[in-house]
Design an enzyme around this catalytic site. Sequence first.
Site, PDB file in Angstrom:
ATOM      1  N   HIS A 143       0.816  -1.213   0.000  1.00 24.19           N
ATOM      2  CA  HIS A 143       0.000   0.000   0.000  1.00 24.19           C
ATOM      3  C   HIS A 143       0.851   1.265   0.000  1.00 24.19           C
ATOM      4  O   HIS A 143       2.066   1.251   0.233  1.00 24.19           O
ATOM      5  CB  HIS A 143      -0.966   0.000   1.191  1.00 24.19           C
ATOM      6  CG  HIS A 143      -0.309   0.092   2.540  1.00 24.19           C
ATOM      7  ND1 HIS A 143       0.018   1.289   3.135  1.00 24.19           N
ATOM      8  CD2 HIS A 143       0.076  -0.874   3.418  1.00 24.19           C
ATOM      9  CE1 HIS A 143       0.566   1.062   4.326  1.00 24.19           C
ATOM     10  NE2 HIS A 143       0.618  -0.239   4.521  1.00 24.19           N
TER      11      HIS A 143
ATOM     12  N   CYS B  87       2.392  -5.011   7.116  1.00 24.03           N
ATOM     13  CA  CYS B  87       2.135  -4.724   5.716  1.00 24.03           C
ATOM     14  C   CYS B  87       3.342  -4.041   5.087  1.00 24.03           C
ATOM     15  O   CYS B  87       4.259  -3.601   5.775  1.00 24.03           O
ATOM     16  CB  CYS B  87       0.892  -3.857   5.565  1.00 24.03           C
ATOM     17  SG  CYS B  87      -0.646  -4.739   5.935  1.00 24.03           S
TER      18      CYS B  87
END
Length: 537
Positions: A437, A456
Amino acid sequence: MPSAIGLKPLILAGVMALSLATAALAEDAPPPQADSLLERLDEQEGALRDFYAVREGRPAWQDVATVADFAAALRTLDTDGLNPLDYRPDALVTAHRQVYAEGSTPADRARFDLQASRVLLTALRHLQRGKVDPYRIDPDWEVPIEAPPLDLPAISRAVDAHRFEQAFAAARPSAPPYERLRAGLARYRHIERQGGWPMLPLRPEPLRPGDLHEDVPLLRERLAIMGELEVMVADLFAGVESRDTDPRRYDERLVEAVKEFQQRHLLEVDGIIGPQTREALNVPVSRRIDQIRVNLERARWLLHGLPDSFVLVDIAGYRISYFRPDGDVWRSRIVVGRPYRRTPSLRSRITYLTLNPTWTVPPTILREDVLPGVRRDLGYLWEHDLMVLSPSGQRLDPREVNWWHPGNVILRQRSGPQNALGRVVLRFPNDHLVYLHDTPAQGLFAREQRAFSSGCIRVQGVLQLAQYLFDDTGTPAHVATLVSEGVTRNISLERPVPVILHYWTVDPSEDGRLVFRPDIYERDAALREALDRPLPR
């Protein structure tokens, strides 16, 4: 009627012909241990049974030269970071001598033949897939090993022709990074045989460019041994004098060599010999050898069955590469999970992208990060633009929630430039709920070591990567336009794109040099121990 004298030559000729015919029949007949082999094959594991099926039950290890050449080939497996003693080459030669000595039985020879073939197949499997099962040492491992089946007919022909290195070469990963690691291992072992490199004394004060210090000659020798710059090797061994005649001067050329060393070890590139740089310089060559061996094993797990186009996340190297269908490679920096919130190793497929995402706080972050902040100051929610929702999605008043026992409340951050996920998320199925992301914290990409996330992967320039994925999969979408609209939406790729998250602490660069990374998740020790553990007898 012929005389006795005339019959004698005929009789002798007949006996000779009969002897030759008998010898020819014996040569075509299977050796005595073949029957014993066939009797035992049903009890063997599949690969061993299939190997002898390819050979139509013929023994493989009758000839002493075959066994000797095989033992010699096994001793070369240290070039792959494996331990030749695991395969007991000397014991194979001794056992062959014993079972083919006078008084041995066909059953003894059959048992030896099976055992030698088992060693061969074990060595080939280790070269191809690795000796260590990654699932045993990493509970979060999610990368299937996709090595092709062994080519048993080719292996059988290699045995008959004594071409064991050919069989080994066919089993190894064929990807260039594997050969670069092997070449690096050979180089570092040569350095070890030459006595390694000198250690710099531990000192509290840093060594800065321009300093005059007694450690500088040792530093110059240390870098010259590794060839950090060819000019450094020339300076040391060809007697080329630097512009400053005092060998204790930390001069410009030496500073540049140190900066290159720092860059290759993911240190801050400032030319200053501080604690971290000094520690990296003082890592013994034996530890670097172990590090290379560990990463050769990781390469055997991964470097098979790679698709032509895929996204590769290099966790310990803090970088991402997208190998595009046209052969181009897009690369960028990433931020990965902190040591106590590790980014996992996994293999999946990117299936869709979320543009202008909202962010629902995951349970771990809610429990360990957000709730302590809210309990200290309710203003934490407004500061981070967090909405409080019921499990059904109904908006709640934060002042009416017991934050010491909040129950199943959901905290969600609205979309926007300050959203924790930034403007785009690349989604792929996995049990860890991690993804690629964007991020508003762009400043972190300037750091050399970037383990700051909660698992992440934050990607620098991810909007460009998103557009490439749309273009390369025939997905009709324009990232910049859709982001500017500010609407949260999911867009599925017309074709999923494979993604691999993997952990390397040594990277073989295309110029042949090895880039050593800090073992941020402390995974090398467990793998090294498993790699060095002797095989069961």
